[in-house]
Design a protein around this motif. Structure first.
Motif, short mmCIF file in Angstrom:
data_model
loop_
_atom_site.label_atom_id
_atom_site.label_comp_id
_atom_site.label_asym_id
_atom_site.label_seq_id
_atom_site.Cartn_x
_atom_site.Cartn_y
_atom_site.Cartn_z
N PHE A 3 0.84 -1.21 0.00
CA PHE A 3 0.00 0.00 0.00
C PHE A 3 0.88 1.26 0.00
O PHE A 3 0.65 2.21 -0.76
N ASN A 4 1.90 1.25 0.85
CA ASN A 4 2.81 2.41 0.90
C ASN A 4 3.51 2.61 -0.44
O ASN A 4 3.70 3.74 -0.90
N GLN A 5 3.90 1.50 -1.06
CA GLN A 5 4.56 1.60 -2.37
C GLN A 5 3.61 2.22 -3.39
O GLN A 5 4.00 3.05 -4.21
N LEU A 6 2.37 1.81 -3.28
CA LEU A 6 1.35 2.35 -4.19
C LEU A 6 1.22 3.85 -4.01
O LEU A 6 1.16 4.62 -4.98
N VAL A 7 1.20 4.27 -2.76
CA VAL A 7 1.07 5.71 -2.48
C VAL A 7 2.28 6.47 -3.02
O VAL A 7 2.14 7.55 -3.63
N GLU A 8 3.47 5.89 -2.88
CA GLU A 8 4.67 6.58 -3.39
C GLU A 8 4.64 6.65 -4.90
O GLU A 8 5.06 7.65 -5.49
N GLN A 9 4.16 5.61 -5.54
CA GLN A 9 4.05 5.64 -6.99
C GLN A 9 3.03 6.69 -7.44
O GLN A 9 3.22 7.35 -8.46
N LEU A 10 1.99 6.85 -6.64
CA LEU A 10 1.03 7.91 -6.95
C LEU A 10 1.69 9.28 -6.82
O LEU A 10 1.48 10.18 -7.64
N ALA A 11 2.51 9.41 -5.79
CA ALA A 11 3.21 10.69 -5.60
C ALA A 11 4.15 10.97 -6.76
O ALA A 11 4.37 12.12 -7.14
N GLU A 12 4.72 9.90 -7.33
CA GLU A 12 5.65 10.07 -8.46
C GLU A 12 4.92 10.14 -9.80
O GLU A 12 5.58 10.18 -10.84
N HIS A 13 3.61 10.07 -9.77
CA HIS A 13 2.80 10.12 -11.00
C HIS A 13 3.17 8.99 -11.95
O HIS A 13 3.37 9.19 -13.14
N GLN A 14 3.30 7.81 -11.41
CA GLN A 14 3.70 6.67 -12.24
C GLN A 14 2.52 5.76 -12.58
O GLN A 14 2.72 4.77 -13.26
#
Lengths: 637, 355
Positions: free
Chosen positions: A228-239
């Motif tokens: 879940f945290n990885q998903l959030v970071e990917q969202l932050a990176e617009h990936q």
């Protein structure tokens, strides 16, 4: 100028001197030119080499053209340098006596020619006999002045360097250019329309799972939180785009698993155990805790009972007997329930077989037992089967606790100490179940977060505009303007002078949502979803809009909804600030102050209660909680 | 009428031009004769001196140049190189009066220029009478001039410049030609009074008397250690010498040569932008205009000596060293570095463009 017979000879001297001077200038120009010519030739050789070998590597024709242009400019500049040098060399030899001096040097006439030419330029009456004698002497000494020999045209030493470089340029130009291997054309990377969440949303998502799984050694839950945290970071990176994000959320949700039906069976089993344990006053606290699904409390109560038995406190035999009986009954509850279910299932199977036999005997006769009854039978059978399976699972889950309770019951009358040990073992079982329950609760909470995220995305997606439009309509109605005065444009006809919304707050995904403000007045027009025409409010004017909604239906003054007047009154002690003043002041000071903390606690408690009791979409729960998180009291501004 | 008149006019013009040309040609021949006589006279003089003095061609030519220019020369060299002999020979060859003054620290101006004494006239009366000093000779050898006091040096140098001597209230002109040849020893500097710059400028040339080479030494020994003494003859009269001096001033100088001499002079001055870096660094004061005059005059004489009718660049180059070496004054750094003015001048001449 000289007259008489000598004039012709002097003219010859003049011509020779001029020729010598011209040749000197040519020599000087050529010397400068050839000494500087290696510059453009060297540059040309390098440029040509680049064109032959490096230019094919240039990516685009436009870049290549740019490089060529740059090379051409550079070549022109370097070519100008020797040309300018040649011009300066030509101009540097302009002094008139230089040619004559060169003749003198060649003929070893000790400046006779130069002096004679100098004297002959004087007017006749300014020439002394000595000057005439000097002229005659020069003519006698140098009868045939030879400018070509006096100033031979010589190539400077740098000529060979220039020739070498010129040959190099020719050689390079004759070489074939380097063949560039065909370049693999890669498909252009597809641009994804990445999901864009505001920093606040991302921060809230990060914080929401920060406390999950703490203290619980469950790799499955830890892995899910990490994903879940990885998903959030990917969202932050617009990936991630929307589709990818929903796929990932679905995968994550699947990994967390569905709510276990087994848990319900275990709950039922625990409730049965509780109902039996309730019969003994000694085990009643355990029963209460089990009933309320407070497994940690049940564990604690079991340990306390074990302690009492260990300490051999004064307990009457009848109480012990009741406890023994309760423990024994409780230990058999799971098995008994399973037996009951098994028996019911067998009865149903027998009934089903009986119905099938009867159907076969009746042959073509109308089916006495209708198909519907048979299907009902099957449904009931499946239900029982499922219940039996769950009960079996629950029994397996509770078997250790059952055994411990049974053992405690058997030993209770013989040896209290051993019975206490069995109860402690039972407490361990309950503790294990409690841990499992808490892990399961965390999983469900994480799933809840995933659902909130989904809601957030849905609100920021395709239906976002519609959602915002609804919000605006809601705000207008809230201001007492029931849809009137607006046609296609929901904002037309708003308020005095057609002014836009008075205050904006952040909505889903950072979208600004108008919030009605009291000073904006109210609109006029028809009731909701009614009216026909266009809003006529003009920007900048103080007039209200007019017209009706084209979908106007019914009587605008008829309000069918039930209304309830609610009034709230606070005790005015006449001391301190009002609540609004406290909130306003705290907002200005950075949400600090003890009074603000008190007010915040009150509001937050009410909000949490409402969120728990009412059925509110998950996305909105998120915003309410996020809002209270943002305005939480702080120690320093 | 008109045609005949035009023809006559044309003939007159042609005749006039021919006459002019013939006149010019005769003048040119006269000039050529004078130049030839000059060269012949100087050659004869040089030969006669050469009979006594061995070698020292440059010094002899320099002294002759000074003599023709009517100016004075400073000879610098160690003792025993024949400086006194040269001057004595020159005076004998020219048939001019000669006097030699040995400069010492106690030499007084009156010892040089003369003094007024009370003398008894034929009537028996007594009157002041001027007794001229050795300066009144046509050729004066001022031996070791730097040993005299500045006061005495000044008296000599004033006479050299003014060509007259004032004693009491009476001025006594020196007879033409008047040539002072001063010598000084470059080695013995103790107890000497170096000539100040202003005095040095009054010498036309400063000639360095070199040590004779091996051949010359052999000849010197042969001539001076045998009983065969050579006595110089008079080959030129005083009048001839004055004519040569006048002739030398008629030699024309082309513009480019004069310009070269001017640029040469300016290049010796450290303040001038065209001065080379070495001059700016080592020279305290460059040559004065008197230096350019000396150079150009010497170039004219040399051109005549060489059988030419106009001075050339080469004449300027050759004359530059003796004419300017005592006029270019080194600064402290130049003195400390041991810089020679000759090398500075050679550097300037090498770098100076011809036109």
């Amino acid at each position: 100028m000289l007259d008489g017979p000598k004039s012709g000879q002097v003219q010859r001297l003049f011509r020779a001197a001029r020729t010598a001077s011209r040749r000197q200038r040519i020599n000087a120009a050529v010397r400068r030119l050839l000494s500087l010519l290696p510059l453009p030739l060297g540059y040309g050789a390098l440029a040509l080499a680049w064109v032959k070998w490096a230019a094919p590597s240039v990516d685009t024709p436009s870049a290549l053209a740019g490089h060529f242009r740059l090379l051409a400019y550079g070549w022109v500049v370097t070519l100008c340098i020797p040309l300018l040098g040649a011009v300066s060399g030509w101009l540097s030899q302009r002094r008139p006596q230089l040619g004559a001096l060169a003749l003198d040097r060649h003929h070893q006439s000790a400046d006779r020619i130069t002096s004679a030419l100098s004297f002959s330029e004087l007017a006749a009456d300014h020439r002394s006999p000595w000057m005439e004698a000097a002229i005659s002497d020069a003519l006698r000494t140098v009868e045939r002045p030879n400018a070509a020999r006096a100033v031979p045209l010589r190539l400077p030493r740098a000529t060979w360097l220039s020739v070498g470089l010129a040959l190099l340029v020719v050689g390079i130009s004759r070489l074939s250019p380097r063949a560039e291997p065909p370049r693999a054309i890669l498909p252009a990377p597809q641009a994804i329309s990445a999901v864009d969440l505001s920093e606040d949303d991302l921060a809230a998502l990060r914080e929401s799972v920060a406390d999950l799984g703490a203290g619980r050694d469950n790799p499955e839950l830890s892995g899910a939180i990490a994903r879940f945290n990885q998903l959030v970071e990917q969202l932050a990176e617009h990936q991630l785009d929307r589709r990818q994000l929903f796929q990932r959320l679905a995968e994550l949700e699947r990994s967390l698993g569905a709510p276990s039906e087994l848990d319900a069976a275990v709950d039922a089993g625990l409730r049965d155990i509780a109902s039996e344990l309730e019969k003994s006053p000694l085990s009643r606290p355990i029963a209460e805790a089990l009933k309320q699904r407070q497994l940690p409390d049940a564990e604690r109560a079991l340990r306390e009972l074990a302690e009492r038995l260990t300490r051999k406190e004064k307990v009457s035999d009848s109480e012990l007997e009741r406890l023994r009986k309760a423990l024994a009954d409780a230990s058999q509850q799971s098995a008994g329930r399973l037996q009951r279910l098994e028996e019911a299932r067998r009865n149903l199977e027998q009934e089903q077989r009986r119905l099938l036999n009867k159907k076969k005997k009746d042959g073509d006769a109308p089916a006495t037992p209708p198909e519907a009854a048979q299907a009902d039978q099957k449904r009931r059978l499946d239900h029982l089967e499922r219940e039996r399976s769950e009960a079996a699972g629950a029994q397996q889950e509770l078997s250790q606790l059952d055994r411990d309770l049974a053992k405690a019951a058997q030993e209770l009358m013989r040896e209290l100490g051993q019975s206490a040990d069995s109860l402690r073992s039972g407490a361990e079982d309950v503790n294990r179940m409690a841990q499992k329950q808490m892990t399961e609760r965390d999983k469900q909470e994480l799933k809840q977060k995933l659902e909130e995220l989904k809601q957030l995305l849905r609100q920021g997606g395709a239906g976002r505009e519609e959602h915002l439009r609804q919000l605006r309509q809601f705000s207008e109605r809230a201001r007492g303007k029931p849809g009137g005065g607006s046609g296609n444009d929901p904002q037309a006809g708003n308020g005095p002078g057609g002014k836009s919304q008075g205050q904006l707050v952040l909505g889903p995904g950072g979208q600004r949502i108008p919030i009605p403000m009291p000073q904006q007045g109210s609109g006029s027009g028809g009731p909701p979803s009614s009216g026909n025409g266009q809003g006529k409010g003009e920007a900048g004017s103080q007039d209200w809009g007019s017209g009706t909604d084209p979908k106007l239906q019914g009587d605008p003054s008829q309000l069918d909804g039930k209304m309830e007047d609610v009034s709230a009154a606070a005790v005015d002690t006449g001391q301190g600030s009002s609540t609004s003043e406290v909130v306003f002041g705290a907002a200005q000071r950075g949400f600090t102050g003890s009074r603000y903390q008190k007010i915040y606690t009150q509001y937050h408690t009410v909000a949490e209660d409402v969120l728990e009791q009412e059925s509110i979409p998950a996305g909105y729960e998120f915003y309410v909680r996020r809002y209270f998180q943002l305005i939480r009291p702080r120690t320093t501004p | 009428m008109t045609g005949q008149g035009q023809t006559a006019s044309s003939q007159e013009r042609t005749h006039g031009a021919r006459l002019e040309w013939q006149t010019a040609m005769s003048e040119t021949r006269e000039v050529e004769r004078e130049a030839e006589r000059f060269r012949h006279s100087l050659s004869a003089l040089r030969e006669e001196i050469g009979r006594v003095i061995v070698g020292q061609r440059v010094v002899i030519d320099g002294v002759l140049t000074c003599m023709v220019a009517g100016s004075h020369a400073l000879l610098e060299g160690v003792p025993g190189l024949g400086k006194t002999m040269l001057v004595r020979t020159l005076s004998k060859a020219l048939g001019l009066s000669f006097s030699r003054i040995q400069f010492t620290p106690d030499l007084m101006p009156a010892d040089v220029i003369g003094t007024t004494v009370i003398d008894e006239v034929q009537s028996g009366a007594k009157a002041f009478e001027f007794r001229p000093g050795p300066i009144f000779a046509n050729i004066v050898l001022a031996d070791e001039i730097n040993r005299a006091t500045p006061k005495t040096q000044s008296a000599l140098l004033e006479a050299m410049q003014e060509r007259s001597v004032t004693v009491g209230r009476k001025t006594h002109n020196l007879e033409h030609p008047h040539l002072v040849l001063a010598t000084q020893n470059p080695l013995e500097m103790e107890g000497t009074y170096p000539l100040p710059e202003a005095q040095l400028d009054r010498f036309f040339f400063k000639l360095n008397v070199p040590f004779p080479d091996r051949e010359d030494l052999h000849q010197i020994l042969e001539r001076t250690t045998t009983d065969h003494a050579v006595e110089p003859r008079t080959v030129m009269s005083r009048q001839e010498l004055l004519e040569l001096q006048a002739l030398a001033r008629k030699v024309p100088v082309a513009k480019h040569v004069q310009d070269f001499a001017v640029r040469l002079l300016l290049a010796t001055r450290p303040q001038h932008p065209d001065a080379p870096a070495s001059v700016r660094r080592f020279v305290r004061e460059g040559a004065s205009p008197r230096g350019a005059q000396a150079v150009l005059m010497a170039a004219k004489i040399r051109a005549l000596m060489e059988g030419r009718f106009a001075a050339a660049l080469e004449d300027v180059r050759v004359s530059a060293l003796p004419a300017l070496r005592h006029r270019v004054l080194l600064n402290f750094e130049g003195e400390a570095e041991g810089i020679k003015t000759d090398s500075l001048l050679e550097e300037i001449l090498k770098a100076l463009p011809e036109a």
